[in-house]
Design a protein around this motif. Structure first.
Motif, PDB file in Angstrom:
ATOM      1  N   LYS A 296      -5.060   0.811   7.722  1.00 57.57           N
ATOM      2  CA  LYS A 296      -3.971   1.324   8.557  1.00 57.57           C
ATOM      3  C   LYS A 296      -2.710   1.586   7.749  1.00 57.57           C
ATOM      4  O   LYS A 296      -1.744   2.137   8.243  1.00 57.57           O
ATOM      5  CB  LYS A 296      -3.687   0.373   9.714  1.00 57.57           C
ATOM      6  CG  LYS A 296      -3.150  -0.956   9.235  1.00 57.57           C
ATOM      7  CD  LYS A 296      -2.713  -1.823  10.393  1.00 57.57           C
ATOM      8  CE  LYS A 296      -2.209  -3.132   9.814  1.00 57.57           C
ATOM      9  NZ  LYS A 296      -1.675  -4.044  10.761  1.00 57.57           N
ATOM     10  N   THR A 297      -2.719   1.161   6.490  1.00 61.02           N
ATOM     11  CA  THR A 297      -1.549   1.436   5.664  1.00 61.02           C
ATOM     12  C   THR A 297      -1.915   2.362   4.508  1.00 61.02           C
ATOM     13  O   THR A 297      -1.401   2.242   3.414  1.00 61.02           O
ATOM     14  CB  THR A 297      -0.976   0.136   5.087  1.00 61.02           C
ATOM     15  OG1 THR A 297      -2.050  -0.603   4.522  1.00 61.02           O
ATOM     16  CG2 THR A 297      -0.295  -0.697   6.142  1.00 61.02           C
TER      17      THR A 297
ATOM     18  N   VAL B 111       0.829  -1.199   0.000  1.00 66.17           N
ATOM     19  CA  VAL B 111       0.000   0.000   0.000  1.00 66.17           C
ATOM     20  C   VAL B 111       0.864   1.249   0.000  1.00 66.17           C
ATOM     21  O   VAL B 111       1.835   1.351   0.749  1.00 66.17           O
ATOM     22  CB  VAL B 111      -0.923   0.015   1.230  1.00 66.17           C
ATOM     23  CG1 VAL B 111      -1.749   1.287   1.255  1.00 66.17           C
ATOM     24  CG2 VAL B 111      -1.832  -1.179   1.216  1.00 66.17           C
ATOM     25  N   GLY B 112       0.509   2.185  -0.858  1.00 66.66           N
ATOM     26  CA  GLY B 112       1.168   3.482  -0.838  1.00 66.66           C
ATOM     27  C   GLY B 112       2.537   3.511  -1.490  1.00 66.66           C
ATOM     28  O   GLY B 112       3.120   4.571  -1.642  1.00 66.66           O
ATOM     29  N   GLN B 113       3.069   2.357  -1.882  1.00 68.93           N
ATOM     30  CA  GLN B 113       4.362   2.372  -2.568  1.00 68.93           C
ATOM     31  C   GLN B 113       4.184   2.965  -3.953  1.00 68.93           C
ATOM     32  O   GLN B 113       3.253   2.615  -4.653  1.00 68.93           O
ATOM     33  CB  GLN B 113       4.898   0.956  -2.719  1.00 68.93           C
ATOM     34  CG  GLN B 113       5.489   0.400  -1.451  1.00 68.93           C
ATOM     35  CD  GLN B 113       6.133  -0.951  -1.700  1.00 68.93           C
ATOM     36  OE1 GLN B 113       6.436  -1.306  -2.828  1.00 68.93           O
ATOM     37  NE2 GLN B 113       6.334  -1.703  -0.634  1.00 68.93           N
ATOM     38  N   PRO B 114       5.085   3.857  -4.347  1.00 67.39           N
ATOM     39  CA  PRO B 114       4.968   4.387  -5.700  1.00 67.39           C
ATOM     40  C   PRO B 114       5.239   3.290  -6.714  1.00 67.39           C
ATOM     41  O   PRO B 114       6.213   2.559  -6.595  1.00 67.39           O
ATOM     42  CB  PRO B 114       6.044   5.479  -5.759  1.00 67.39           C
ATOM     43  CG  PRO B 114       6.962   5.198  -4.629  1.00 67.39           C
ATOM     44  CD  PRO B 114       6.201   4.432  -3.594  1.00 67.39           C
ATOM     45  N   GLY B 115       4.361   3.143  -7.688  1.00 69.08           N
ATOM     46  CA  GLY B 115       4.489   2.063  -8.660  1.00 69.08           C
ATOM     47  C   GLY B 115       5.162   2.521  -9.944  1.00 69.08           C
ATOM     48  O   GLY B 115       5.630   3.652 -10.050  1.00 69.08           O
ATOM     49  N   ILE B 116       5.186   1.623 -10.903  1.00 75.77           N
ATOM     50  CA  ILE B 116       5.750   1.944 -12.215  1.00 75.77           C
ATOM     51  C   ILE B 116       4.585   2.175 -13.159  1.00 75.77           C
ATOM     52  O   ILE B 116       3.626   1.401 -13.175  1.00 75.77           O
ATOM     53  CB  ILE B 116       6.602   0.771 -12.746  1.00 75.77           C
ATOM     54  CG1 ILE B 116       7.602   0.325 -11.672  1.00 75.77           C
ATOM     55  CG2 ILE B 116       7.290   1.157 -14.041  1.00 75.77           C
ATOM     56  CD1 ILE B 116       8.310  -0.978 -12.008  1.00 75.77           C
ATOM     57  N   LYS B 117       4.654   3.239 -13.945  1.00 78.75           N
ATOM     58  CA  LYS B 117       3.560   3.525 -14.863  1.00 78.75           C
ATOM     59  C   LYS B 117       3.844   2.918 -16.232  1.00 78.75           C
ATOM     60  O   LYS B 117       4.969   2.939 -16.707  1.00 78.75           O
ATOM     61  CB  LYS B 117       3.379   5.033 -15.002  1.00 78.75           C
ATOM     62  CG  LYS B 117       2.147   5.383 -15.808  1.00 78.75           C
ATOM     63  CD  LYS B 117       1.781   6.838 -15.702  1.00 78.75           C
ATOM     64  CE  LYS B 117       0.545   7.099 -16.540  1.00 78.75           C
ATOM     65  NZ  LYS B 117      -0.084   8.355 -16.253  1.00 78.75           N
ATOM     66  N   MET B 118       2.798   2.355 -16.824  1.00 80.37           N
ATOM     67  CA  MET B 118       2.950   1.765 -18.151  1.00 80.37           C
ATOM     68  C   MET B 118       3.231   2.872 -19.168  1.00 80.37           C
ATOM     69  O   MET B 118       2.551   3.891 -19.191  1.00 80.37           O
ATOM     70  CB  MET B 118       1.665   1.034 -18.507  1.00 80.37           C
ATOM     71  CG  MET B 118       1.801   0.161 -19.735  1.00 80.37           C
ATOM     72  SD  MET B 118       0.276  -0.742 -20.052  1.00 80.37           S
ATOM     73  CE  MET B 118       0.494  -2.197 -19.053  1.00 80.37           C
ATOM     74  N   ASP B 119       4.265   2.642 -19.994  1.00 82.51           N
ATOM     75  CA  ASP B 119       4.622   3.650 -20.997  1.00 82.51           C
ATOM     76  C   ASP B 119       3.596   3.696 -22.115  1.00 82.51           C
ATOM     77  O   ASP B 119       2.889   2.728 -22.358  1.00 82.51           O
ATOM     78  CB  ASP B 119       5.991   3.320 -21.597  1.00 82.51           C
ATOM     79  CG  ASP B 119       7.099   3.733 -20.663  1.00 82.51           C
ATOM     80  OD1 ASP B 119       6.899   4.715 -19.921  1.00 82.51           O
ATOM     81  OD2 ASP B 119       8.153   3.075 -20.647  1.00 82.51           O
ATOM     82  N   THR B 120       3.573   4.813 -22.816  1.00 80.57           N
ATOM     83  CA  THR B 120       2.693   4.886 -23.976  1.00 80.57           C
ATOM     84  C   THR B 120       3.433   4.320 -25.179  1.00 80.57           C
ATOM     85  O   THR B 120       4.657   4.323 -25.242  1.00 80.57           O
ATOM     86  CB  THR B 120       2.275   6.332 -24.276  1.00 80.57           C
ATOM     87  OG1 THR B 120       3.467   7.086 -24.494  1.00 80.57           O
ATOM     88  CG2 THR B 120       1.491   6.927 -23.138  1.00 80.57           C
ATOM     89  N   ILE B 121       2.669   3.809 -26.127  1.00 80.65           N
ATOM     90  CA  ILE B 121       3.238   3.302 -27.372  1.00 80.65           C
ATOM     91  C   ILE B 121       2.802   4.270 -28.466  1.00 80.65           C
ATOM     92  O   ILE B 121       1.611   4.439 -28.718  1.00 80.65           O
ATOM     93  CB  ILE B 121       2.711   1.891 -27.681  1.00 80.65           C
ATOM     94  CG1 ILE B 121       3.097   0.941 -26.543  1.00 80.65           C
ATOM     95  CG2 ILE B 121       3.236   1.411 -29.028  1.00 80.65           C
ATOM     96  CD1 ILE B 121       2.435  -0.406 -26.625  1.00 80.65           C
ATOM     97  N   THR B 122       3.772   4.939 -29.047  1.00 79.82           N
ATOM     98  CA  THR B 122       3.448   5.933 -30.051  1.00 79.82           C
ATOM     99  C   THR B 122       3.419   5.283 -31.430  1.00 79.82           C
ATOM    100  O   THR B 122       4.390   4.641 -31.838  1.00 79.82           O
ATOM    101  CB  THR B 122       4.487   7.060 -30.040  1.00 79.82           C
ATOM    102  OG1 THR B 122       4.679   7.449 -28.682  1.00 79.82           O
ATOM    103  CG2 THR B 122       4.015   8.251 -30.842  1.00 79.82           C
ATOM    104  N   ILE B 123       2.311   5.437 -32.114  1.00 76.86           N
ATOM    105  CA  ILE B 123       2.217   4.899 -33.477  1.00 76.86           C
ATOM    106  C   ILE B 123       2.672   5.997 -34.432  1.00 76.86           C
ATOM    107  O   ILE B 123       2.090   7.088 -34.444  1.00 76.86           O
ATOM    108  CB  ILE B 123       0.768   4.458 -33.779  1.00 76.86           C
ATOM    109  CG1 ILE B 123       0.395   3.304 -32.848  1.00 76.86           C
ATOM    110  CG2 ILE B 123       0.634   4.042 -35.244  1.00 76.86           C
ATOM    111  CD1 ILE B 123      -1.049   2.929 -32.881  1.00 76.86           C
ATOM    112  N   PRO B 124       3.729   5.735 -35.194  1.00 76.31           N
ATOM    113  CA  PRO B 124       4.272   6.800 -36.041  1.00 76.31           C
ATOM    114  C   PRO B 124       3.237   7.296 -37.061  1.00 76.31           C
ATOM    115  O   PRO B 124       2.280   6.594 -37.367  1.00 76.31           O
ATOM    116  CB  PRO B 124       5.466   6.135 -36.731  1.00 76.31           C
ATOM    117  CG  PRO B 124       5.389   4.693 -36.413  1.00 76.31           C
ATOM    118  CD  PRO B 124       4.453   4.475 -35.304  1.00 76.31           C
TER     119      PRO B 124
END
Lengths: 306, 354
Positions: B35-36, A111-124
């Motif tokens: 609590k978290t 809980v509350g841990q900063p996660g990793i965000k999925m990158d965007t895929i750019t279509i040329p």
């Protein structure tokens, strides 16, 4: 122009999980099964996707794990309702409660841990179209899947033989069985597809929408998805419209507040739900049309008599 | 089961009558969130752990998480009261009436309710002067914001939240008289998705500093993604935005919980209504980060002044939003008005939901 683009972008993020969960549930209901456990499958997808991403470092592996988690819960539901023939409404509700509880337990240390965000895929090329380019062609993978799934499901249901069989089962499982269609197996597959979609919707929440895990983070989106299926009268393209309308009203009310319109915020917060009710009322006025699309065997258990 | 409950209750009553508890004293906590959660409830739980460590075996500190405000709360509180808790802390504004109702049925059990304003013979209310921290945040925002507009993600239009909005704006205006804030109400204490949406909407409309009176870290994450600064709420949220958080209001309830439990044990517990702040350590500011030294200096000076009582954030002249005068020059707001605050001061770009 920049503001419009930003708003539209936010709307797609808000609409994608609703769209995915609803399109999955649409297939389930078209096969005549009512799974009220969408909320539970979403939240399980969210927690498993987040935890798997944290442990493996790969968002795609994480999202896939989320899909599997949704499938696992769906399989449990299918076994209960299709093999053991339990009541679908009660089992679905239990599934939601189970999902909310188990997800809290799994995610406790995350809980509350900063996660990793999925990158965007750019279509040329396509992504450089003004206004809609960035919006439609510079997005994350889950967004593309959500849009693709609408057209895929639409094509499957109304243009393929397997889709016709699935609809036949949903309309009259007895007749379908008499014709030699495998009712239970098809329903198993439909329920699993619904679980996969809900799981992916959950993964979107914890990997794209807000890259973190907090308990109960689905915050009722599963129920909105269920309402959207009825709202769309079981038609995939209307689910697309409904999910985006809902997303637009949700985001629009926040902007209206920030602009300082003198409208009470409680009213604005209720607006998306009011809009749903209004559309439901309008749709259900045309009885014949409603009946035509409603799966007639929806929610009924099937026991083959021979 | 029923017998066991009866015995437990009887034992609790007996030990109270005897004046000295032989078995561990039960001090119970009712939480609105998990609590978290990284914010409000986590801060209370850290306080509970400090309490447990302070007294060791002498006490037990059971807690209930995710208790919804409303009828469910009453059941949860009553369950604790029945199971032999001698002191029950209910830690959310919405638990106020349920706490009072249960307290009436269990006159021997003591209750403490956080952030409310009603008390009874066996119900104390305790609160923290969050607005002191908000004033300091406002000053920092006034210095740091180039646009001169901050975004404020608010939960429910209750006095505590309105106080915060006003204090933040007054702080900002003390360094930049033209400062404005935009308020978005999400009507929830904890909905990461909605808070993130609100943060995006505010940033899209040109605010370059965010502050929140909701409990998830989602707004800080959005701020980090969009490259603007933000303030944490209730707990130090620096992990969610190492280069984003300027400071945070950190609630430190532990000392208060220890003090009240001591009072219960030596029989001096009396109903009261406490409202402590920076001076008493119930409210602390997370380290000032991601800002130039002169801003940091100013923030620390203000913090010291507020703690010493030399500076009260609500000191006149202050005009209300509707243009009428609220406080004359050098007049200080009384606690009663603050605790029931239901109006904005001039400069808030929002209409207060009533």
């Amino acid at each position: 122009m920049e503001l419009t683009e930003a708003i539209l972008f936010t709307i797609t993020t808000a609409a994608t999980p609703l769209l995915l969960a609803a399109i999955g549930e649409l297939v389930v209901e078209r096969s005549g099964v009512l799974n009220l456990g969408v909320e539970g499958m979403i939240v399980m997808g969210a927690v498993v996707a987040f935890v798997a991403t944290e442990l493996s470092g790969s968002v795609y592996l994480g999202a896939f794990s989320g899909v599997l988690a949704g499938c696992a819960l769906a399989l449990l539901f299918a076994f209960m309702t299709l093999t053991l023939v339990t009541n679908q409404v009660a089992t679905g509700l239990a599934l939601t409660i189970l999902g909310l509880g188990v997800s809290g337990m799994i995610g406790e240390n995350f809980v509350g841990q900063p996660g990793i965000k999925m990158d965007t895929i750019t279509i040329p090329v396509l992504s450089s179209i003004p206004l809609i380019g960035k919006l439609l062609f510079d997005q994350d993978l889950i967004f593309y899947i959500s849009i693709f799934s609408v057209f895929g499901v639409s094509w499957f249901l109304f243009r393929t033989r397997a889709g016709l069989k699935l609809r036949a089962i949903g309309d009259s499982h007895g007749s379908a069985h008499a014709l030699g269609i495998t009712v239970i197996r098809t329903r198993y597959l439909a329920v699993l597809f619904g679980g996969a979609c809900a799981g992916l919707a959950g993964a979107q929440l914890s990997l794209v929408y807000t890259p973190q895990w907090v308990e109960n983070m689905s915050a009722g989106r599963g129920w909105i998805a269920l309402a959207l299926v009825v709202f769309a009268s079981w038609r995939p393209l209307r689910v697309l419209a409904g999910a985006y309308l809902f997303g637009a009203v949700t985001i629009g009310q926040l902007h209206a507040q920030a602009l300082g319109f003198g409208i009470p915020s409680q009213f604005l917060s209720a607006l998306p739900y009011l809009a749903t009710i209004v559309v439901l009322v309008i749709i259900s006025r045309n009885k014949r049309l409603t009946l035509m699309n409603t799966p007639a065997s929806l929610g009924q258990s099937f026991v083959p008599d021979r | 089961m029923k017998n066991a409950l009866l015995t437990l209750t009887a034992a609790a009553v007996l030990s109270l009558a005897a004046g000295a508890a032989q078995a561990a004293t039960k001090i119970c906590f009712v939480y609105v969130g998990s609590k978290t959660d990284g914010g409000w409830t986590q801060a209370h739980d850290i306080g509970r752990q400090e309490l447990q460590n302070h007294f060791g075996d002498k006490i037990e500190t059971p807690y209930l998480e995710n208790v919804a405000e409303g009828p469910d709360a009453e059941r949860a509180i009553e369950r604790f009261a029945r199971s032999g808790c001698e002191l029950v802390f209910t830690t959310s504004f919405g638990f106020m009436d349920p706490t009072l109702k249960v307290a009436k049925k269990f006159p021997k059990v003591k209750f403490e309710h956080a952030t409310g304003y009603k008390t009874a013979e066996n119900v104390t209310s305790y609160n923290s002067r969050f607005y002191q921290g908000r004033y300091i945040q406002g000053q920092i925002a006034g210095k740091m914001s180039e646009a001169g507009v901050a975004g404020y993600i608010a939960s429910f239009p209750i006095p505590e939240v309105v106080q915060g909005i006003n204090a933040f704006l007054l702080g900002a205006q003390s360094v930049n008289p033209d400062f404005e804030i935009k308020v978005v109400w999400v009507n929830s204490w904890f909905d990461a998705g909605k808070e993130a949406d609100a943060a995006k909407a505010l940033i899209d409309q040109g605010v370059d500093i965010l502050t929140q009176h909701t409990d998830s870290t989602a707004p800080i994450q959005v701020a980090a993604e969009r490259g603007i600064k933000a303030f944490g709420q209730a707990s130090d949220m620096i992990d969610a935005g190492p280069e984003t958080q300027l400071t945070a209001i950190v609630d430190t309830w532990g000392a208060y919980y220890i003090k009240r439990t001591e009072a219960l044990m030596d029989g001096t517990w009396k109903t009261q209504s406490t409202w402590d702040g920076l001076a008493d350590g119930i409210l602390q500011m997370a380290p000032y980060t991601n800002m130039p030294d002169d801003v940091k200096q100013m923030a620390m000076e203000t913090e010291a002044k507020v703690a010493k009582g030399e500076l009260h954030p609500f000191t006149g002249p202050i005009t209300k939003q509707d243009g009428t005068e609220w406080l004359k020059a050098n007049e200080v707001a009384d606690d009663g008005t603050l605790l029931g605050m239901n109006f904005y001061v001039a400069g808030v770009d929002d209409q207060l939901p009533q």
